[in-house]
Design a protein around this motif. Structure first.
Motif, short mmCIF file in Angstrom:
data_model
loop_
_atom_site.label_atom_id
_atom_site.label_comp_id
_atom_site.label_asym_id
_atom_site.label_seq_id
_atom_site.Cartn_x
_atom_site.Cartn_y
_atom_site.Cartn_z
N LEU A 108 0.83 -1.22 0.00
CA LEU A 108 0.00 0.00 0.00
C LEU A 108 0.86 1.27 0.00
O LEU A 108 0.47 2.28 -0.56
N ILE A 109 2.04 1.18 0.61
CA ILE A 109 2.97 2.33 0.58
C ILE A 109 3.59 2.46 -0.81
O ILE A 109 3.61 3.55 -1.39
N GLN A 110 4.02 1.35 -1.37
CA GLN A 110 4.73 1.43 -2.66
C GLN A 110 3.78 1.70 -3.83
O GLN A 110 4.18 2.19 -4.88
N SER A 111 2.47 1.42 -3.62
CA SER A 111 1.48 1.79 -4.64
C SER A 111 1.01 3.23 -4.41
O SER A 111 0.17 3.73 -5.16
N LYS A 112 1.50 3.84 -3.32
CA LYS A 112 1.18 5.23 -2.94
C LYS A 112 -0.28 5.41 -2.50
O LYS A 112 -0.80 6.52 -2.49
N LYS A 113 -0.95 4.30 -2.16
CA LYS A 113 -2.31 4.44 -1.61
C LYS A 113 -2.24 4.96 -0.18
O LYS A 113 -3.18 5.55 0.33
N LEU A 114 -1.12 4.68 0.48
CA LEU A 114 -0.86 5.26 1.81
C LEU A 114 0.49 5.96 1.76
O LEU A 114 1.37 5.56 1.00
N GLU A 115 0.63 7.00 2.61
CA GLU A 115 1.89 7.75 2.63
C GLU A 115 2.37 7.92 4.06
O GLU A 115 1.55 7.97 5.00
N LYS A 116 3.68 8.05 4.20
CA LYS A 116 4.30 8.31 5.51
C LYS A 116 3.52 9.42 6.23
O LYS A 116 3.19 10.44 5.61
N GLY A 117 3.22 9.21 7.51
CA GLY A 117 2.50 10.23 8.28
C GLY A 117 0.99 10.00 8.32
O GLY A 117 0.30 10.55 9.18
N ASP A 118 0.47 9.18 7.40
CA ASP A 118 -0.99 8.90 7.42
C ASP A 118 -1.35 8.18 8.72
O ASP A 118 -0.60 7.32 9.20
N LYS A 119 -2.53 8.53 9.23
CA LYS A 119 -3.01 7.84 10.44
C LYS A 119 -3.84 6.62 10.07
O LYS A 119 -4.67 6.70 9.14
N ILE A 120 -3.62 5.53 10.78
CA ILE A 120 -4.37 4.29 10.51
C ILE A 120 -4.98 3.82 11.83
O ILE A 120 -4.26 3.67 12.84
N ILE A 121 -6.27 3.59 11.83
CA ILE A 121 -6.92 3.10 13.05
C ILE A 121 -6.67 1.60 13.19
O ILE A 121 -6.76 0.85 12.20
N VAL A 122 -6.31 1.19 14.40
CA VAL A 122 -6.10 -0.24 14.69
C VAL A 122 -6.83 -0.58 16.00
O VAL A 122 -7.02 0.31 16.84
N PRO A 123 -7.21 -1.82 16.20
CA PRO A 123 -7.88 -2.17 17.46
C PRO A 123 -6.93 -2.09 18.65
O PRO A 123 -5.74 -2.40 18.51
N ALA A 124 -7.46 -1.68 19.79
CA ALA A 124 -6.64 -1.65 21.01
C ALA A 124 -6.25 -3.07 21.40
O ALA A 124 -5.16 -3.31 21.91
N LEU A 125 -7.15 -4.03 21.16
CA LEU A 125 -6.81 -5.44 21.39
C LEU A 125 -6.21 -5.94 20.08
O LEU A 125 -6.93 -6.27 19.14
#
Ligand SMILES: Cc1ncc(COP(=O)(O)O)c(C=O)c1O
Length: 329
Positions: A108-125
């Protein structure tokens, strides 16, 4: 024809020795199963390997026939899993669920769909190697509370975090075999133009509204570590909705090279002076699954539905037993 029935180049004596080996392994498993059944009368295991004699024989068969890596067995295993997901995803196997997550994020980074600094939600568990690839690529994990019904993310907290942080994506985990609320999650991700990645490492075979967990997101990942649903010793699968992501990931999985591409691919025209076998166009790793592991996987997939059924029965036993304790339910 089953690939195990193909004649090898080593002749009849080799084939009949293989048959004897298969019989011996079957006998060894009978002895082991009897012993394990006697222990199970007095103890409850948290988990044990799902390897059966067929899987073990298939692994040894591959080794003895010099099937080591990057061959037909990996391709068969991946095609079988594509069918299991009903054909909507292209599948790449890899050497662990953690690698499957790394492959997903790197792609996803190398396809540029996501970029350094982007926030991504993840579960606390969460699991460490769900989060680490995000951090490694400069993404910022934002932790979402879980609900107390099935320990998947709380939809209320998810909505609040979107308002506060404007995240670019969600890396969901389907927790301990329970699919997350995909109706709400898919519509919220769509409304907010967020990339959805499904870490399905704990929940292979789980279903939400008749659809398999791992068939909702842009990319989904699975693990075949032995305490999960199937076992390939170690192993993982990364599944892509989008063919251009799949093509990038094929390179990322194998050193970043592009030698598997068709020789007429545009990429080779850009570098006419370079040998196509030694053109490395992406940041890559070696995350590949071996052929003997894929041989195990092919056999394990045939048993997957029965494993899911057994796990569901165990869950019902516990749920029924504990339902009399109101403090828990
Ligand atoms: C949600 C989740 N993702 C990823 C992994 C990593 O899988 P593996 O052990 O195959 O690397 C695990 C646990 O093992 C997990 O629970």
């Amino acid at each position: 024809m089953n690939y195990l029935d193909q004649q090898s180049e080593f002749g009849d004596k080799f084939e009949s020795s293989l048959k004897n080996l298969e019989k011996s392994i079957k006998d060894i498993y009978k002895i082991r199963n009897k012993y394990e059944a006697s222990i199970e009368e007095s103890s409850i295991r948290l988990h044990s390997s799902t390897l059966d004699y067929k899987s073990t024989y298939a692994c040894l068969n591959a080794i003895l026939k010099n099937k080591i890596t990057m061959g037909e067995l990996v391709k068969i295993y991946e095609k079988d899993y594509e069918e299991y997901l009903k054909g909507s995803y292209s599948v790449l196997s890899c050497n662990s669920g953690s690698s499957a997550n790394l492959l997903a994020i790197s792609t996803l980074i190398q396809s540029k769909k996501l970029e350094k600094g982007d926030k991504i939600i993840v579960p606390a568990l969460s699991w460490s190697t769900t989060i680490f690839p995000l951090v490694q690529y400069g993404l910022v994990p934002v932790f979402c509370d879980c609900n107390d019904l099935d320990f998947n993310i709380s939809i209320k907290n998810f909505r609040n975090l979107i308002e506060e942080h404007h995240p670019k994506g969600l890396m969901i985990i389907h927790t301990y075999g329970c699919p997350a609320d995909m109706d709400s999650i898919c519509s919220i991700c769509k409304e907010n133009n967020m990339v959805l990645i499904e870490d399905t490492c704990e929940s292979m075979g789980a279903e939400w509204d008749g659809l398999k967990a791992g068939t909702f997101g842009e990319i989904s990942t699975f693990s075949s570590y032995y305490s999960h649903h199937i076992c390939t010793l170690e192993g993982g699968l990364t599944c892509f909705k989008n063919n251009s992501d799949f093509k990038i990931a094929e390179s990322v999985r194998s050193h970043g090279w592009v030698r598997h591409l068709n020789k007429n691919d545009e990429i080779f025209k850009l570098y006419p002076l370079l040998d196509p076998s030694f053109l490395f166009n992406y940041i890559g790793y070696n995350l590949r699954l071996s052929e003997p592991q894929a041989a195990i996987g092919i056999n394990q997939l045939q048993l997957l539905d029965s494993f899911v059924e057994k796990r569901s029965k165990s869950a019902s036993l516990y749920t029924n037993f504990f339902s009399k304790y109101q403090i828990i339910f």
